[in-house]
Design a protein around this motif. Structure first.
Motif, mmCIF file in Angstrom:
data_model
loop_
_atom_site.group_PDB
_atom_site.id
_atom_site.type_symbol
_atom_site.label_atom_id
_atom_site.label_comp_id
_atom_site.label_asym_id
_atom_site.label_seq_id
_atom_site.Cartn_x
_atom_site.Cartn_y
_atom_site.Cartn_z
ATOM 1 N N TYR A 41 -8.276 -15.732 20.136
ATOM 2 C CA TYR A 41 -8.833 -14.400 19.913
ATOM 3 C C TYR A 41 -7.833 -13.514 19.168
ATOM 4 C CZ TYR A 41 -13.226 -14.869 22.453
ATOM 5 O OH TYR A 41 -14.505 -15.225 22.838
ATOM 6 N N GLU A 96 -4.806 -2.697 14.482
ATOM 7 C CA GLU A 96 -6.103 -2.506 13.821
ATOM 8 C C GLU A 96 -6.305 -1.040 13.447
ATOM 9 O OE1 GLU A 96 -8.947 -5.959 15.732
ATOM 10 O OE2 GLU A 96 -8.433 -4.251 17.005
ATOM 11 N N LEU A 125 -15.836 -17.307 16.834
ATOM 12 C CA LEU A 125 -15.122 -18.335 17.599
ATOM 13 C C LEU A 125 -15.968 -19.589 17.742
ATOM 14 C CD1 LEU A 125 -12.514 -18.799 19.501
ATOM 15 C CD2 LEU A 125 -14.126 -18.359 21.354
ATOM 16 N N ARG A 157 -9.509 -10.767 11.125
ATOM 17 C CA ARG A 157 -10.571 -9.777 10.922
ATOM 18 C C ARG A 157 -10.038 -8.558 10.168
ATOM 19 N NH1 ARG A 157 -13.863 -7.452 16.018
ATOM 20 N NH2 ARG A 157 -11.769 -6.713 16.582
ATOM 21 N N LEU A 199 -16.464 -10.988 18.022
ATOM 22 C CA LEU A 199 -15.545 -12.111 17.847
ATOM 23 C C LEU A 199 -16.139 -13.439 18.315
ATOM 24 C CD1 LEU A 199 -12.246 -10.433 19.098
ATOM 25 C CD2 LEU A 199 -12.924 -10.835 16.737
ATOM 26 N N LYS A 200 -16.922 -13.412 19.378
ATOM 27 C CA LYS A 200 -17.385 -14.668 19.986
ATOM 28 C C LYS A 200 -18.227 -15.512 19.034
ATOM 29 C CE LYS A 200 -18.155 -14.796 24.343
ATOM 30 N NZ LYS A 200 -18.718 -14.637 25.710
ATOM 31 N N THR A 230 -18.118 -8.494 11.153
ATOM 32 C CA THR A 230 -16.851 -8.323 11.868
ATOM 33 C C THR A 230 -16.990 -7.588 13.197
ATOM 34 O OG1 THR A 230 -16.416 -6.256 10.659
ATOM 35 C CG2 THR A 230 -15.550 -8.308 9.710
ATOM 36 N N VAL A 273 -12.140 -19.243 9.435
ATOM 37 C CA VAL A 273 -12.349 -17.993 10.182
ATOM 38 C C VAL A 273 -12.752 -16.869 9.233
ATOM 39 C CG1 VAL A 273 -11.209 -16.221 11.553
ATOM 40 C CG2 VAL A 273 -10.779 -18.634 12.041
ATOM 41 N N LEU A 287 -8.225 -14.385 15.580
ATOM 42 C CA LEU A 287 -9.452 -13.805 15.042
ATOM 43 C C LEU A 287 -9.261 -12.323 14.735
ATOM 44 C CD1 LEU A 287 -12.294 -15.398 17.225
ATOM 45 C CD2 LEU A 287 -11.358 -16.187 15.043
ATOM 46 N N ARG A 288 -8.615 -11.596 15.626
ATOM 47 C CA ARG A 288 -8.409 -10.164 15.399
ATOM 48 C C ARG A 288 -7.546 -9.917 14.169
ATOM 49 N NH1 ARG A 288 -9.706 -6.494 19.315
ATOM 50 N NH2 ARG A 288 -10.526 -7.331 21.269
ATOM 51 N N PHE A 307 -16.315 -14.726 9.359
ATOM 52 C CA PHE A 307 -16.422 -13.264 9.440
ATOM 53 C C PHE A 307 -17.256 -12.725 8.278
ATOM 54 C CE2 PHE A 307 -12.489 -12.911 12.213
ATOM 55 C CZ PHE A 307 -13.150 -12.264 13.261
#
Length: 341
Positions: free
Chosen positions: A314, A252, A296, A321, A292-293, A289, A280, A317-318, A284
């Protein structure tokens, strides 16, 4: 080998004996070397090669860390200005740093353990991370200076009006019960702190700062090489001795700095169904962003509890993102991972 830089450093072992050493940088056919050589006849085994390689930036990172470590031991260079960015502090900041130094040397360990126990109980009751209530640094300050009143408590760096109002009575019940030799205000601390000991402590703090910077530099280089070689997250984690989460956090950061990590995103997201990726990405874009929860829960449901746990989800998701954040960056192009799945 051609020596391009050399500096002599000395330190007093006692009032009559002086130790000295030479720090040197040399170059030969594009290979840089950095070393430390003792000047004392009985300490030749202390000759060390700190770095050998082709990266000048990495050499500088090792130089800063190792030099700060030696200065933390009491060595001082004959040629000053050895750090490119000398840290200067306002008088108030320097006073607070001296309070911190003093507290690390003279904290009442029994009171410190009581304060740690209070923090554990409070954080459990409030369901907050312990550091949000009080840092270890603050607990050390409290256990060293032992405030007895609300007014004294507010003189401790890190205690504001809100914290004093909410937790003051509980903290003072612990610190106020202990005996203390010196009281408030704390202007006496500066006179109690020896300048050389304080300087060594500051250099040790700087050593830790440079060590972290060097680790980040090496991790970044390892990740970029791994991405270019076609490695996935599992291989990158193994090669860098990091956890998968640490690797993703580093990715990231690389993305924020403008490095191209699309090949890795494509490889990692290829097994994920297209519909799931789009859901997803849409979540976002709608929810933001930062967290995360919420994403989810929106995509997989509030009670989602896969057999293997949530770590894999997760991770997805990252990674996704990263794509959305790139879209939100002015002038950024869409990721191939977003359009090619």
């Amino acid at each position: 080998m051609q020596i391009v830089f050399m500096n002599r450093l000395t330190k007093w072992i006692d009032d009559t004996e002086e130790a000295s050493a030479v720090l040197w940088i040399g170059e030969e056919e594009g290979v840089w070397r950095l070393g430390w050589r003792s000047c004392d006849a009985d300490e030749k085994d202390d000759d060390l090669l700190w770095y050998e390689g082709g990266s000048w930036n990495e050499l500088l990172g090792v130089y800063r860390q190792e030099l700060a470590a030696r200065m933390g031991e009491g060595y001082r260079p004959i040629i000053g200005g050895v750090f490119h960015e000398e840290e200067t502090f306002a008088a108030r900041t320097r006073e607070q740093l001296k309070l911190q130094y003093y507290s690390e040397q003279y904290a009442d360990e029994r009171i410190y353990e009581e304060l740690c126990g209070w923090r554990r109980r409070r954080s459990g009751a409030e369901r907050k991370a312990p550091y949000l209530l009080a840092s270890n640094r603050l607990l050390k300050l409290l256990s060293a200076f032992l405030p007895r009143t609300q007014e004294e408590l507010l003189q401790i760096p890190g205690v504001g009006e809100a914290k004093a109002a909410q937790y003051g009575p509980e903290l003072l019940a612990i610190t106020g019960a202990a005996e203390r030799e010196r009281g408030f205000p704390l202007d006496w601390v500066a006179e109690e702190v020896a300048d050389d000991a304080f300087a060594c402590w500051m250099y040790k703090r700087r050593e830790e700062k440079y060590r972290k910077q060097l680790e980040q530099m090496r991790l970044r280089r390892s990740l970029l090489q791994g991405i270019a070689d076609g490695s996935g997250i599992a291989a990158l984690a193994a090669d860098s001795s990091c956890t998968r989460r640490e690797v993703i956090e580093a990715l990231e950061e690389l993305e924020r700095e403008g490095y191209l990590i699309d090949p890795l995103l494509d490889r990692e997201l290829e097994p994920v169904p297209q519909a799931e990726c789009e859901a997803v990405l849409g979540a976002f874009r709608a929810l933001g962003t930062t967290f995360l929860k919420p994403v989810l829960h929106q995509v997989y449901g509030q009670g989602f509890a896969p057999e293997g746990g949530l770590d894999l989800y997760y991770e997805r998701l990252r990674l996704l993102r990263i794509i959305v954040r790139r879209e939100q960056t002015p002038g950024a192009e869409s990721s191939g991972a977003a359009s090619g799945m």
